[in-house]
Design a protein around this motif. Structure first.
Motif, PDB file in Angstrom:
ATOM      1  N   PHE A 154       0.829  -1.212   0.000  1.00  0.00           N
ATOM      2  CA  PHE A 154       0.000   0.000   0.000  1.00  0.00           C
ATOM      3  C   PHE A 154       0.860   1.258   0.000  1.00  0.00           C
ATOM      4  O   PHE A 154       0.580   2.216  -0.688  1.00  0.00           O
ATOM      5  N   TYR A 155       1.907   1.273   0.751  1.00  0.00           N
ATOM      6  CA  TYR A 155       2.706   2.494   0.882  1.00  0.00           C
ATOM      7  C   TYR A 155       3.994   2.441   0.070  1.00  0.00           C
ATOM      8  O   TYR A 155       4.907   3.231   0.270  1.00  0.00           O
ATOM      9  N   HIS A 156       4.063   1.499  -0.880  1.00  0.00           N
ATOM     10  CA  HIS A 156       5.206   1.420  -1.793  1.00  0.00           C
ATOM     11  C   HIS A 156       6.531   1.499  -1.060  1.00  0.00           C
ATOM     12  O   HIS A 156       7.351   2.377  -1.288  1.00  0.00           O
ATOM     13  N   LEU A 157       6.727   0.562  -0.124  1.00  0.00           N
ATOM     14  CA  LEU A 157       7.975   0.592   0.656  1.00  0.00           C
ATOM     15  C   LEU A 157       8.963  -0.427   0.101  1.00  0.00           C
ATOM     16  O   LEU A 157       9.848  -0.907   0.804  1.00  0.00           O
ATOM     17  N   GLU A 158       8.761  -0.745  -1.227  1.00  0.00           N
ATOM     18  CA  GLU A 158       9.553  -1.838  -1.805  1.00  0.00           C
ATOM     19  C   GLU A 158      11.040  -1.712  -1.501  1.00  0.00           C
ATOM     20  O   GLU A 158      11.701  -2.686  -1.176  1.00  0.00           O
ATOM     21  N   ASN A 159      11.596  -0.497  -1.580  1.00  0.00           N
ATOM     22  CA  ASN A 159      13.046  -0.524  -1.389  1.00  0.00           C
ATOM     23  C   ASN A 159      13.460  -0.309   0.069  1.00  0.00           C
ATOM     24  O   ASN A 159      14.628  -0.110   0.362  1.00  0.00           O
ATOM     25  N   TYR A 160      12.474  -0.354   0.961  1.00  0.00           N
ATOM     26  CA  TYR A 160      12.843  -0.446   2.382  1.00  0.00           C
ATOM     27  C   TYR A 160      12.699  -1.882   2.856  1.00  0.00           C
ATOM     28  O   TYR A 160      13.558  -2.418   3.527  1.00  0.00           O
TER      29      TYR A 160
END
Ligand SMILES: Nc1nc2c(c(=O)[nH]1)N[C@H]1C(S)=C(S)[C@@H](COP(=O)(O)OP(=O)(O)OC[C@H]3O[C@@H](n4cnc5c(=O)[nH]c(N)nc54)[C@H](O)[C@@H]3O)O[C@H]1N2
Ligand SMILES: Nc1nc2c(c(=O)[nH]1)N[C@H]1C(S)=C(S)[C@@H](COP(=O)(O)OP(=O)(O)OC[C@H]3O[C@@H](n4cnc5c(=O)[nH]c(N)nc54)[C@H](O)[C@@H]3O)O[C@H]1N2
Ligand code: SF4
Ligand code: SF4
Ligand code: SF4
Ligand code: SF4
Ligand code: SF4
Ligand SMILES: [Mo]
Lengths: 818, 228, 455
Positions: C262-268
């Motif tokens: 949902f919050y596009h935290l893919e690179n975290y």
């Protein structure tokens, strides 16, 4: 079970039928009139105990009522009372629930509109009694006093006399007592010459062989018999119970023998066969005290078949085993154990008489007692002494009442069905519907709930609806009293006077007074006093038949007889250990009282009078048959049949045949008059026997309107407020039925739906449904709970006595997809 | 200190259920709604355990009236978070209805399923008069209750005895169930008193207690030819 | 310092976004959740009004969903604080983006779980009796204490590490400045403050671990302290703890995957995080099986009649579905998924985690009901059919959980920004040093390469 409003609310989380009937919070279960509530709240809390007699059933237990500020709050057994010695059954303990029942009628009612659907309007006693008295007057004037009928319940003693007296004085032969404790009467009358219920000296016997007598759960006085039973260990008494179902009694017995319903006449005779063959019977009793054992020659040198040869000829163990389903080996064991034990006792119960062959079966069972020479013997059978009650002055009949009493009683069976009874519900109903021999204009209903028990509901209700004036004395509206035009509610037993004496099958003469422990809660009246009032309103000889101020005076009058007799004594301080023993050791000295008043007050205070000592000079009164002996061959039955066959044409032999056919009696010749097994006419296509039984907490459906008894109804199988059907695992698995499933039970009459109880305790080809639930009236706690097996029973009756044949229906069961 | 105990003679007991009803009447125990009853919420302080043994036609039925056993070492009181169930100085295990928070932990902890719970507000005898027996207080919704050994009777008897300063006689303190039993199958008395009936009976060869191995020391003994 | 932080904030902008902008989807979800919660509270009201009669509980099944969910939720709560503490303690670098979510889970779920015993009370109005006349001998009291302790500890443990981030939001100005100012506690990021902060965190994480373990041990005591067959077992303490961590990790994974999406935290939140946690889940699954196995083996082997009754009831009775379902969800499925590279993808792990959560709920059900349904006394086997009310309250509980999370995300970053930065700034160095400190003959290039590979 359709989804009830409460379920619906529950689904939505609302107040489901929280506790008894209603929303959450204060649900009122019983009713307490305001004046009592005040008394309770203002009162100083003074406690008193009063002794009276339990009236919840005819068992006659002494009851001790606890009152706080004059309000009954608890009942327990009266430890002094010889019948129950402080014990009680669940039903008796619920006495107060009947007293405070919210559906109790608070005064006389008059029905406007049709039966069942109509409205009840309250009416004053004066109006009601006046109206009814006038109706009676008119009938009497027209010389139709016999068109009045009184259908009682199980009133005994003085109350029975009182009603009989009223009917006699008024001029009607139509006083009948529906039901209650008369099932064995016919058979006993044939064998002993009088219908009195034998009392069994269980305490002093070594072996009790019971043919379906469920005396711990049912029987005349369950508490009395439970108390006797409880001594079995130290007395070394052995109990054997013959029954298709593991009843409470069977489960307490040392041995349970399962048998096909309606066949234990056969088993009894099979046992007799061995006892005779192996000469295990009491020869001199047979010789001196019985009639028709050996072959004999009657007047005109007619040779007659004796019991002995009849048995030896027909009841070879293998044949018996065929009929009863009891292995012949078992028959053998039973016979030998019975024959070799002295004293040994044989008991037959209602169930014995609950089939079309009831009378013959009970005769067969009783004849075992004759073979054992059990009569008037320690550990055997006694006929309890009549009480030395003072008698009432004979009724002075006027011409009208004489005429009325001479009329043919309407309870008599049409033509010659049920030759041996003066009354059967079946005949009564038929006759009323057919105005045969005359119409019934007025019907009194007292106690009992005959419509609920009827196997012929439809006709019965028609008959009730047909009668122009029906008057009921019920305390709550029941199925039957729905049809009444007037209800003149009786007091409950805690509010009224009653003389209770010699409970049938109790082993010693006794009397107790049932007296008001409180002033009546409501505007009710004692049925006896109401009848007296009718009499006085009618005037003349009818009035003069009732000289007493009220019923209490009448009771006092008869009890004076007991006082003057000097026999027995008012019960006194109980003894801890075995009380009957105690009396034997100690002998019995007779109570002495300064005056009747003292006697009377003591009687009320202590709760009972008794006399366990038998006078010895009673031999001749033992059997009152024409031979003065125990009659294997019933001459009374013979003469009855002769009379029947004489009527009409000459050639009796042909007529006799005709009658035997009419009565579906298969036996021929002398066997007809001997104890024998009559096959029951089952309808062939149904595989399972339907049997019913009466549970301790619910007497004949009488207590179905008591909430706690409804909860207790199936306490032993953990089924509350509902009926169940007991099915053997084999049978169940055959139909894919598991415990708790709903099953359809289908007879040729109809079908009903009930939940299954799978149990090892029942004959595989029988199913059992408890009797008492399935009311469609009788108050908020009774209506709509459970099912009544009677609703699917074939309308069959005992061939001779006309008593409903409750075990003669066969059914089929199937899994109901609820 | 007295040690009140009950002895039930199963050889005498016919399973008539009178004790159950006497108990309900004496202790103002509610009759629950039929549908509630069908949902296993009936309230018996004296319950009846019926077991069938064997196969047709040789079936043995055992009927066992079951009150609270008033364990001498009661597992139920140990778990109560608020001390609303406790063993009192008479050795009776009691409930304090007004303290109970209705967590039902004690019910869970009782190995003998002796306790019942007020799932709804109990019904009243009549609108403006709540109970039959004035000596026993009415319970409220949401609390646990159980057989009290008719403690209210003990209180009266004690008063009597102390006023006449003497020990309580054997047979003086008798609970409703024992008093009513038509088979005289229930005995009650003081285990510490060597002259009492229960003292003898509890030592009879027929005597046994349910699940002795649990070591909760029930104070209810059963007499039976067949060892329970 | 200042400019540095700004630069960083640009870089981590995505982490702030949820706080400042809200999509329609967000409102809709919140609305739906609100509805569910209102409905649930109405249901609870009816229970208050009429009594526990409105539930499906009865005699002998006197405990039902409420207690089941109590144990379940408290179990989940072990996700957070415990895991984050362990990871912090073990200086697992990859923990940085995870810890906060974990701690939030704990705080919220603990609150929900803690409410359940109160919901279960017949007389909640008398709750204060616990303080007036509480008996410390009662395991229930032990619970009250340890849960309160755990709750305080873990909320503090959630809050303290948030302070620097709150300060950042404060500095960016905008909405609710006063709130952030207040909560930031005058954080300026001075060395002094940093030292204090790290100190506090270290103390807390050491403290929180034993508390967390105690909590679930004590909960197991509620059951094992009774004499009930199926409960009266010494293994229950550790068994419950393992189960708790197990379900906790699963829950954490679900939450991570959800917000990642949902919050596009893919690179975290990278593959690596899921792989690590996945492995941890696999290990827990095996441990769970080990405990379950020994628990039942002892039962079956001793085959004490009452024990056997219950075990057979679980294996074959009306609850057999729940039992075998539990075995499948907690063991068979997750082990298959997690031990094969091919399945050990993010969707795979998601499925496994969901299974585990369901499975652990079933386990709690399997512990509570069957033992009660088969009392020692020879009574007919009890039945338990949870009522509308109980289902509603269960649903309500879940709704509160999701809602809580969404609201938290609305005000605070779900990933600890400053820790990420710290990681960037110091982490690499630190790790380098650490490895050098224990790896003999390690040479720069290798390391550099390694570290290069890593980001
Ligand atoms: N508590 C209680 N006491 C009662 C009554 C009551 O309803 N409740 N009713 C009173 C009255 S009015 C009467 S008449 C008596 C009757 O009391 P009982 O004579 O005991 O009659 P039941 O109890 O109806 O039946 C006794 C047993 O007979 C068995 N039985 C049924 N059919 C057959 C059969 O064909 N053969 C054999 N061998 N056994 C069979 C049934 O299993 C049943 O358990 O009880 C009286 N006492
Ligand atoms: N299937 C089946 N059917 C049976 C039987 C069976 O065993 N199985 N048993 C049969 C036998 S043996 C009998 S005796 C009959 C029993 O049939 P009944 O004798 O009718 O028995 P109850 O239904 O108890 O009748 C008692 C009625 O009288 C009312 N009543 C109670 N006390 C008083 C009172 O003091 N005064 C007045 N006025 N009314 C009162 C009660 O409210 C109740 O309605 O049932 C028969 N039917
Ligand atoms: S048997 Fe029961 S109901 Fe009948 S008189 Fe005795 S106590 Fe009353
Ligand atoms: S009252 Fe006596 S006989 Fe009846 S069940 Fe209870 S203990 Fe048994
Ligand atoms: S029987 Fe149960 S309730 Fe009674 S004292 Fe023992 S444990 Fe407590
Ligand atoms: S239900 Fe009441 S008595 Fe039982 S443990 Fe809870 S608080 Fe104590
Ligand atoms: S002792 Fe009292 S409370 Fe306990 S079962 Fe007997 S009557 Fe009921
Ligand atoms: Mo009867």
């Amino acid at each position: 079970m359709e989804i009830k409003r409460r379920d619906f609310i529950r689904i939505f989380g609302g107040a489901s039928g929280a506790v008894l009937f209603g929303g959450c919070g204060l649900d009122e279960v019983f009713k307490l009139p305001d004046h009592l509530v005040e008394q309770a709240q203002k009162g100083p809390g003074v406690e008193t105990w009063l002794n009276t007699t339990c009236g919840m059933c005819p068992g006659g237990c002494g009851m001790r009522v606890r009152l706080v500020d004059g309000i009954p709050v608890y009942v327990r057994g009266n430890p002094l009372h010889p019948v129950n010695r402080g014990g009680m059954c669940p039903l008796g303990l619920n006495a107060l629930h009947q007293l405070y029942h919210p559906d109790r009628l608070t005064g006389p009612l008059k029905r406007v509109g049709k039966p069942v659907v109509g409205k009840w309007e309250s009416i004053s006693w004066e109006e009601a009694t006046e109206f009814i008295a006038n109706a009676l007057k008119d009938l009497r004037k027209e010389g139709k006093s016999h068109e009045v009928a009184f259908l009682g319940h199980d009133e005994r003693g003085l109350m029975q006399q009182h009603v009989a007296r009223f009917m006699k004085a008024f001029g009607s032969p139509n006083y009948y007592r529906f039901s209650a404790t008369q099932n064995g009467d016919t058979a006993h009358a044939l064998l002993h010459g009088h219908p009195r219920q034998p009392a069994f000296d269980i305490l002093n016997t070594k072996l009790v062989l019971s043919f379906g007598a469920n005396f711990l759960e049912g029987g005349y006085s369950p508490v009395y018999y439970t108390k006797l039973y409880s001594h079995h260990r130290e007395r070394g008494t052995r109990y054997i119970q013959v029954e298709p179902r593991l009843s409470l009694t069977a489960s307490n017995a040392d041995r349970w023998i399962s048998i096909r319903p309606g066949t234990y006449g056969a088993l009894a005779l099979g046992i007799a066969y061995i006892m005779i063959r192996e000469e295990l019977y009491d020869a001199d009793f047979i010789r001196n005290r019985t009639f028709g054992f050996e072959n004999w020659t009657g007047h005109a040198g007619v040779k007659h078949l004796g019991f002995k040869n009849m048995v030896l000829g027909n009841y070879y163990p293998d044949i018996v085993s065929e009929i009863t389903g009891v292995p012949s080996a078992t028959v053998l064991e039973l016979a030998r154990e019975l024959g070799n034990t002295r004293p040994a006792l044989v008991i037959g119960g209602q169930a014995t008489t609950d089939s079309t062959n009831g009378v013959f079966s009970l005769m067969a069972v009783q004849s075992l007692n004759a073979l054992l020479g059990n009569y008037d013997k320690e550990g055997g059978i006694y006929f309890t002494e009549d009480l030395p009650l003072a008698s009432l002055a004979p009724v002075q009949q006027d011409a009208l009442s004489r005429k009325g009493n001479d009329e043919m009683p309407i309870g008599l069976s049409d033509e010659n069905a049920f030759p041996l009874t003066s009354f059967s519900v079946e005949s009564f109903v038929k006759n009323v519907l057919a105005d045969r021999p005359y119409p019934i204009k007025v019907l009194f209903l007292s106690g009992g709930n005959p419509l609920f028990h009827s196997l012929n509901r439809h006709d019965f209700s028609e008959a009730l609806a047909k009668i122009p004036l029906v008057v009921s004395f019920d305390s709550t509206v029941s199925e039957t009293s729905e049809y009444a035009h007037f209800i003149l509610p009786n007091h409950t037993f805690l509010e009224r006077w009653e003389e209770v004496s010699n409970v049938p099958s109790v082993n010693f003469a006794h009397a107790s007074i049932q007296w008001p422990v409180m002033t009546p809660l409501y505007n009710t009246r004692h049925t006896a006093d109401v009848l007296t009032e009718f009499a006085h309103r009618l005037g003349g000889s009818v009035a003069s038949a009732f000289p007493f101020k009220d019923y209490v005076e009448e009771i006092k009058h008869v009890m004076k007889g007991v006082y003057h007799s000097g026999e027995g004594a008012v019960v006194s301080e109980g003894i801890q250990h075995l009380w009957m023993e105690y009396l034997k050791e100690r002998g019995w000295q007779i109570g002495r009282y300064a005056s009747f008043e003292e006697f009377w007050n003591l009687l009320l205070e202590r709760g009972g009078w008794w006399n366990p000592i038998r006078r010895q000079n009673r031999r001749q009164r033992m059997f009152q048959t024409s031979s003065g002996k125990f009659e294997f061959y019933s001459q009374r039955l013979k003469t009855t049949f002769d009379k029947l066959s004489k009527t009409g044409s000459k050639e009796t032999s042909y007529n006799a045949e005709l009658i035997l056919n009419k009565l579906n009696i298969s036996a021929r010749g002398d066997t007809v008059f001997l104890p024998h097994h009559e096959p029951v006419p089952y309808d062939g296509d149904k595989p399972l026997h339907l049997i019913t039984f009466q549970v301790l907490s619910n007497r004949d459906g009488l207590s179905s309107n008591l909430p706690m008894m409804q909860e207790m109804f199936g306490y032993s199988v953990r089924r509350f407020w509902e009926s169940w059907i007991e099915i053997h695992p084999k049978t169940a698995s055959m139909h894919g039925i598991t415990d708790g499933d709903w099953v359809w039970v289908e007879s040729s009459i109809g079908s009903l739906k009930v939940r299954a109880k799978i149990t090892q305790g029942i004959l595989p080809d029988a199913v059992a449904i408890p009797f008492g639930l399935g009311h469609w009236s009788s108050g908020r706690y009774a209506k709509g709970y459970g099912v009544s097996p009677n609703s699917i029973m074939r309308n069959l009756h005992d061939l001779l006595s006309g008593k409903p044949a409750l075990e003669a229906t066969k059914v089929r069961v199937s899994l109901a997809t609820k | 200190m007295a040690k009140w105990a009950m002895v039930i003679d199963l050889d005498k007991c016919s399973g008539c259920g009178a004790c159950q009803v006497a108990c309900k009447m004496e202790n103002n125990i509610p009759v629950v709604d039929p549908e509630e009853a069908a949902r296993d919420r009936v309230m018996f302080w004296m319950d009846m355990i019926t077991t069938y043994e064997g196969e047709y036609p040789n079936v043995q039925v055992r009927r066992m009236p079951k009150p609270c056993f008033h364990c001498d070492n009661p597992p139920c009181t140990k778990v109560c978070p608020v001390g609303a169930t406790y063993k009192n100085e008479e050795g009776l295990v009691a409930q304090i209805y007004h303290r109970c928070i209705g967590c039902r932990y004690c019910m869970v902890a009782c190995p003998f399923t002796a306790k019942v719970y007020n799932w709804y507000e109990p019904p009243v005898f009549s609108e403006n008069h709540s109970t039959f027996n004035p000596d026993v207080s009415k319970r409220m919704v949401g609390v646990v209750e159980k057989c009290s050994f008719c403690a209210h009777r003990l209180i009266k008897v004690k008063e009597q005895a102390t006023s006449e300063d003497r020990r309580i006689r054997d047979d003086e303190y008798i609970p409703a169930c024992a008093e009513i039993c038509p088979a005289d199958a229930i005995y009650f008395g003081d285990l510490e008193d060597p002259t009492s009936k229960v003292y003898d009976l509890s030592r009879s060869y027929r005597a046994s207690r349910v699940m002795e191995d649990l070591g909760v020391e029930p104070k209810v003994f059963y007499l039976s030819k067949r060892v329970t | 310092m200042e400019m540095n932080s700004v630069a960083a904030s640009d870089q981590d902008e995505v982490l702030y976004r949820p706080i400042y902008e809200t999509q329609r989807g967000y409102y809709i979800t919140v609305g739906i959740l609100m509805l569910i919660i209102v409905w649930a509270s109405f249901m609870y009201f009816t229970q208050l009004r009429d009594g526990l009669g409105v539930t499906g509980m009865n005699q002998p099944v006197t405990w039902g969903f409420y207690i089941v969910n109590f144990v379940f939720f408290i179990g989940i709560s072990h996700a957070g604080t415990l895991i984050s503490a362990i990871l912090r303690l073990s200086k697992a670098e990859w923990r940085r983006p995870i810890t906060r979510m974990a701690e939030v889970i704990t705080a919220i779920v603990l609150a929900i779980g803690g409410l359940h015993p109160i919901i279960d009370l017949g007389r909640p109005d008398r709750i204060l009796n616990i303080f007036e006349s509480g008996r410390l001998q009662s395991p229930l009291l032990w619970d009250v204490t340890s849960i309160t302790a755990y709750f305080t500890a873990s909320t503090v443990y959630l809050y303290i590490p948030m302070i620097p981030d709150i300060a950042r939001i404060r500095d960016r100005g905008g909405k609710l400045k006063w709130l952030y100012t207040f909560m930031a506690w005058g954080w300026q990021g001075t060395e002094q403050q940093k030292r204090v902060l790290n100190r506090a965190i270290n103390i807390l994480m050491v403290m929180v671990i034993p508390i967390a373990i105690s909590v679930h041990t004590v909960i197991s005591y509620i059951f094992s302290m009774t004499l009930q067959p199926g409960w009266h077992s010494t293994i229950f303490g550790p068994y419950f703890v393992v189960g708790a961590i197990f379900s906790g990790i699963a829950a954490l994974l679900i939450v991570m995957i959800a917000f990642r999406r949902f919050y596009h935290l893919e690179n975290y939140l990278r593959e690596i995080h899921f792989k690590y946690l996945g492995t941890l889940l696999l290990i827990m699954s095996l441990m769970w099986f080990y405990f379950t196995f020994s628990e039942y083996l002892t039962g079956v082997f001793g085959s004490e009649p009452h024990e056997m009754e219950i075990i057979m009831y679980k294996f074959t009775g009306p609850f057999s579905l729940a039992f075998w379902g539990m075995v499948a969800c907690n063991f068979v499925i997750p082990v298959i998924i997690l031990s094969f590279r091919r399945f050990k993808t993010i969707p795979g792990i998601l499925i496994a985690s969901i299974m585990v959560v369901i499975g652990m709920w079933l386990e709690r059900l399997n512990i509570v009901v069957p033992s009660l349904a088969n009392p020692r006394m020879n009574l007919p086997v009890g039945i338990y059919i949870p009522s509308m009310v109980e289902w509603s309250l269960f649903l309500g509980g879940l709704a509160v959980f999701v809602l809580g999370f969404m609201i938290f995300a609305k005000f605070f970053p779900l990933i600890s920004i400053w820790e990420i930065e710290e990681g960037r700034k110091e982490g690499v160095e630190e790790v380098k040093e650490r490895i050098q400190s224990y790896l003999p003959g390690t040479s720069q290039p290798v390391l550099v390469k390694k570290s290069k590979k890593r980001d």
